[in-house]
Design an enzyme around this catalytic site. Structure first.
Site, short mmCIF file in Angstrom:
data_model
loop_
_atom_site.label_atom_id
_atom_site.label_comp_id
_atom_site.label_asym_id
_atom_site.label_seq_id
_atom_site.Cartn_x
_atom_site.Cartn_y
_atom_site.Cartn_z
N GLN A 101 96.92 53.96 44.25
CA GLN A 101 96.28 53.24 45.70
C GLN A 101 96.67 52.04 45.27
O GLN A 101 96.45 51.02 45.99
CB GLN A 101 94.70 52.99 45.27
N HIS A 165 91.30 51.28 42.20
CA HIS A 165 90.90 50.69 42.11
C HIS A 165 90.67 49.09 41.30
O HIS A 165 90.42 48.45 39.93
CB HIS A 165 89.76 50.66 41.17
N GLU A 257 79.20 46.23 48.82
CA GLU A 257 78.36 45.03 48.68
C GLU A 257 79.63 43.93 49.41
O GLU A 257 80.61 43.52 49.22
CB GLU A 257 78.19 44.59 46.81
N TYR A 267 77.05 40.84 38.85
CA TYR A 267 76.90 41.37 39.77
C TYR A 267 76.21 42.86 40.11
O TYR A 267 75.90 43.58 40.86
CB TYR A 267 78.22 40.89 41.01
N TYR A 278 79.72 60.17 43.20
CA TYR A 278 79.81 61.53 44.67
C TYR A 278 78.88 62.51 44.06
O TYR A 278 79.02 63.31 45.51
CB TYR A 278 81.88 61.47 44.80
#
Length: 392
Positions: A101, A165, A257, A267, A278
């Site tokens: 990614q 990520h 979120e 958070y 998953y």
């Protein structure tokens, strides 16, 4: 098949060379007749047109003072879109590792860009033990062909072989400080380690130094960290009217979120979450716990959010102060209606669903139009504007 409510005034996804249309449209002038789709929304009818195509998974976009666009491609190229034409890759980029990614991710302009030509890039790069997120500062040459004075001003403190990520959205505050996100790098527990940059929103000065008023500047955590407990924030923007910072982040299976990160607060990821693994298993200890902040909004099922923008513009006064969120999973643009007084989410509208592909980024142009990127092999820059009212 396109949505039944969609009104077509031209062939879908036609891709002409727009020439002067791009610069005129972004500057707020009437553009010559070009291919566009007219689409009704809850509040207003909009026109969507293709400003450029042929981009390789574009990830971030900004508008330059002359109306040209600067666009990142995840595969590692930085390009300008000027008068409808896509440039050759801009030279002088830092070392970028385009794997998984990762790659060349966001771009942001310094507050004084018009004078200094300074911009910031976020990207994944190689380091000890694998990959990690870095931030570079550079100057764009006057002709836009190359970057000069390129300097890496931040590199995360723990690299691994995981290729997901990276987070990596950038927002520049009114005081010039740089806020940016790093995801948990595929290892959720890292988001609760205040000594680890992963799973955080971070804040640095334009030269890479740590602002003295950062919450952990004097200890207790990595000094660059602004807030912790984030899974993978890929959207971030300041409300230009209030100065409030908003982020949007990917959940797991559910639990995307929207947050308003505050200094030193946590958070929750992965201790609390509105999603599931998953596999279907529960995450953490539930949806709330003492010491962890609640999101102002969440999605279940997930929409796989990309970039986000706080709408402040003259073109759509109906959307004033609302949040626009790009979505990959359902290929749409979400508008979150925020109460003008409480700033709480009171409604949601989903636009463009399935019409243009995976939407990766969204920004508000100087004239109030909305610009979007589609995350495809043949990625596009889209412009959404108010449909002119018919004159009888």
């Amino acid at each position: 098949m396109p949505n039944a409510s969609r009104i077509q005034t031209s062939k879908r996804h036609s891709r002409p060379i727009l020439g002067l249309c791009t610069a005129l449209a972004l500057a707020g002038f009437a553009a010559p007749s070009i291919a566009r789709d007219t689409i009704p929304t809850q509040e207003v009818r909009v026109d969507v047109e293709v400003l450029a195509s042929g981009l390789d998974h574009p990830w971030g976009v900004e508008v330059l003072p002359d109306g040209a666009l600067i666009v990142t491609e995840r595969s590692g190229a930085l390009r300008l879109v000027r008068d409808g034409s896509v440039s050759e890759p801009v030279g002088g980029l830092p070392q970028i590792a385009a794997r998984g990614q990762g790659g060349l991710l966001d771009v942001a302009l310094a507050r004084d860009f018009a004078d200094t030509r300074t911009l910031f890039l976020s990207y994944s790069t190689d380091g000890r033990n694998g990959l990690g997120t870095a931030i570079a500062r550079a100057q764009l040459s006057e002709d836009g062909s190359t970057l000069t004075d390129v300097e890496e001003i931040f590199r995360m403190n723990r690299f691994t072989g995981v290729g997901r990520h990276f987070g990596s959205r950038i927002a520049v505050a009114e005081d010039g400080t740089i806020y940016f996100s790093i995801g948990d790098r595929g290892d959720s527990e890292r988001a609760q380690d205040l000594g680890d940059h992963a799973g955080s929103v971070l804040r640095i000065n334009p030269d890479g130094s740590v602002p003295e008023d950062n919450p952990f500047a004097d200890g207790g955590g990595a000094p660059e960290i602004w807030s912790a407990g984030h899974r993978n924030p890929q959207g971030m923007d300041f409300d230009p009217e209030t100065g409030v910072l908003y982020t949007v982040e990917h959940g797991a299976r559910g639990g995307d979120e929207v947050n308003r990160p505050q200094p030193g607060l946590n958070y929750g990821w992965p201790v609390i979450s509105y999603g599931r693994h998953y596999s279907g298993g529960e995450i953490g200890i539930g949806t709330a716990a003492e010491g962890y902040e609640q999101p102002i909004h969440y999605w279940d099922p997930s929409i796989a959010p990309g970039g986000m923008a706080v709408y402040r513009g003259e073109m759509f006064p109906e959307w004033d102060g609302d949040l626009l969120v790009a979505a990959l999973k359902y290929q749409l643009l979400v508008r979150l209606d925020l109460d003008a007084e409480t700033r709480e989410v009171i409604g949601e509208e989903r636009m463009l669903k399935g019409d243009y592909g995976r939407i990766r980024d969204v920004i508000v142009a100087p004239d109030g139009a909305v610009l979007m990127l589609t995350d495809e092999d043949d990625g596009m820059v889209l412009r959404m504007s108010r449909t002119p009212e018919a004159i009888d």
